[in-house]
Scaffold this motif. Sequence first.
Motif, PDB file in Angstrom:
ATOM      1  N   UNK A  95      43.442  16.163 -21.002  1.00  0.00           N
ATOM      2  CA  UNK A  95      42.457  17.033 -21.643  1.00  0.00           C
ATOM      3  C   UNK A  95      41.685  17.870 -20.619  1.00  0.00           C
ATOM      4  N   UNK A  96      41.564  17.327 -19.411  1.00  0.00           N
ATOM      5  CA  UNK A  96      40.842  18.039 -18.355  1.00  0.00           C
ATOM      6  C   UNK A  96      41.741  19.005 -17.596  1.00  0.00           C
ATOM      7  N   UNK A  97      42.991  19.128 -18.047  1.00  0.00           N
ATOM      8  CA  UNK A  97      43.874  20.160 -17.524  1.00  0.00           C
ATOM      9  C   UNK A  97      44.540  19.875 -16.195  1.00  0.00           C
ATOM     10  N   UNK A  98      44.771  18.583 -15.876  1.00  0.00           N
ATOM     11  CA  UNK A  98      45.430  18.293 -14.605  1.00  0.00           C
ATOM     12  C   UNK A  98      46.904  18.700 -14.658  1.00  0.00           C
ATOM     13  N   UNK A  99      47.434  19.021 -13.495  1.00  0.00           N
ATOM     14  CA  UNK A  99      48.835  19.398 -13.378  1.00  0.00           C
ATOM     15  C   UNK A  99      49.704  18.228 -12.897  1.00  0.00           C
ATOM     16  N   UNK A 100      49.102  17.310 -12.157  1.00  0.00           N
ATOM     17  CA  UNK A 100      49.825  16.124 -11.713  1.00  0.00           C
ATOM     18  C   UNK A 100      48.885  14.928 -11.722  1.00  0.00           C
ATOM     19  N   UNK A 101      49.456  13.726 -11.917  1.00  0.00           N
ATOM     20  CA  UNK A 101      48.667  12.496 -11.986  1.00  0.00           C
ATOM     21  C   UNK A 101      49.281  11.463 -11.043  1.00  0.00           C
ATOM     22  N   UNK A 102      48.439  10.886 -10.201  1.00  0.00           N
ATOM     23  CA  UNK A 102      48.847   9.831  -9.274  1.00  0.00           C
ATOM     24  C   UNK A 102      48.384   8.495  -9.832  1.00  0.00           C
ATOM     25  N   UNK A 103      49.338   7.606 -10.092  1.00  0.00           N
ATOM     26  CA  UNK A 103      49.055   6.259 -10.590  1.00  0.00           C
ATOM     27  C   UNK A 103      49.147   5.307  -9.404  1.00  0.00           C
ATOM     28  N   UNK A 104      47.999   4.845  -8.921  1.00  0.00           N
ATOM     29  CA  UNK A 104      47.935   4.207  -7.603  1.00  0.00           C
ATOM     30  C   UNK A 104      48.058   2.694  -7.616  1.00  0.00           C
ATOM     31  N   UNK A 105      48.508   2.117  -8.723  1.00  0.00           N
ATOM     32  CA  UNK A 105      48.710   0.674  -8.745  1.00  0.00           C
ATOM     33  C   UNK A 105      50.064   0.337  -9.363  1.00  0.00           C
ATOM     34  N   UNK A 106      50.645  -0.732  -8.871  1.00  0.00           N
ATOM     35  CA  UNK A 106      52.025  -1.117  -9.171  1.00  0.00           C
ATOM     36  C   UNK A 106      52.346  -1.194 -10.663  1.00  0.00           C
TER      37      UNK A 106
END
Length: 366
Positions: free
Chosen positions: A93-104
């Motif tokens: 909703x905040x318009x990000x282009x990429x998302x980093x998921x930093x936990x396994x």
Amino acid sequence: MNNSQILQRVLIIAAAVVVLAIVGVLAFVGLDTKTTFRVGLVLTGTTTDSGWNETHYNGVVSACEKLDTKLIVKENVAEGTGDCEKAIHDLAKEGVHMIILSSYSYPDEVKDVIESYPNIAFYGISSYYSSENMTSYFGRMYQARYLAGVIAGMKTKTDSIGYVAAMPNNEVNRGINAFTLGVKSVNPDAKVYVSWTNSWDDEATEISCAEKLIKDKNVDVMSYHQNRHAVATTADKAGIYSIGYNKVAEGMSENYLTAAVWNWESLYYQIIREYVQGKPNTVKHRWFGLDSSAVELAPLSPSVDEKTIKAYESARNEVLSGDNIFAGEIYDNNGEKRCGDGEKISDETLLTAMDWYVDGVIIYEA
């Protein structure tokens, strides 16, 4: 010049004036005519936890600043609660282009959610899952763990080494096995006693596990796979050696030999730059090794003697020259051959099927 030519020139000049006016207005109100990329980061803890989450955060912040991208962070997103799904929806909703998921555990929890946002590029740490818009990324921390094992194997006098670990998943097991292979390469008689905490961050349990290993198994070197440094401080208080993880612990004695540390800035710079350059998710799995500076051993303590330093430097040079740690004849702790002479264990197996322990690992249950 006839009237038609005059009119044509007037129209051209008028059009130019309009374009300049529009550019001037955009500049006046502070709008940028180029796209500002937005990066989302999901953390299990806070950005100031002095451990895993803070090091990730600082690495991404630095990379985003260098690449002129905007960072949006979601903190304290607990695994296995549904919070990760909510965080992704909020970031979208905040318009990000990429998302980093930093936990396994994150990527496996939110597969359907990831696939429901095909226009967002996802990067999931150490995940065996990947998709067209999700790349699994990780550093070859096992290389640094192996070098730490060489130092531990040289320094132990009791041939008993303790290792406090969060949980038996592929990432943690890979580190335990590499550490033990390093130990055994210089000290075939040594054993590595592993105690589980079943949590990434549980100070009381970590201290208890460390104290029991020191008391019951006479360990004189300790290492760990936890978010923070309770094991190292416990070892320091007991007067034994320790080898840290994640980042260098502060306020330690010379018994703190070194630490297997991350350079997240280097790793995240490469990942985010890949997106900015229009090349996201080009591969299923991205590994960053010792040669990329993404993983490393911290400077050695003055208590590390010359003989140990030489063994460490020799092992480091071998790794940097391309020697595969998980290669050659390897047996597990049940006597089964897992790798033969002239063979090597594939990256796919290291990432998805490291559910066994090499010879020399003993799981300790108090």
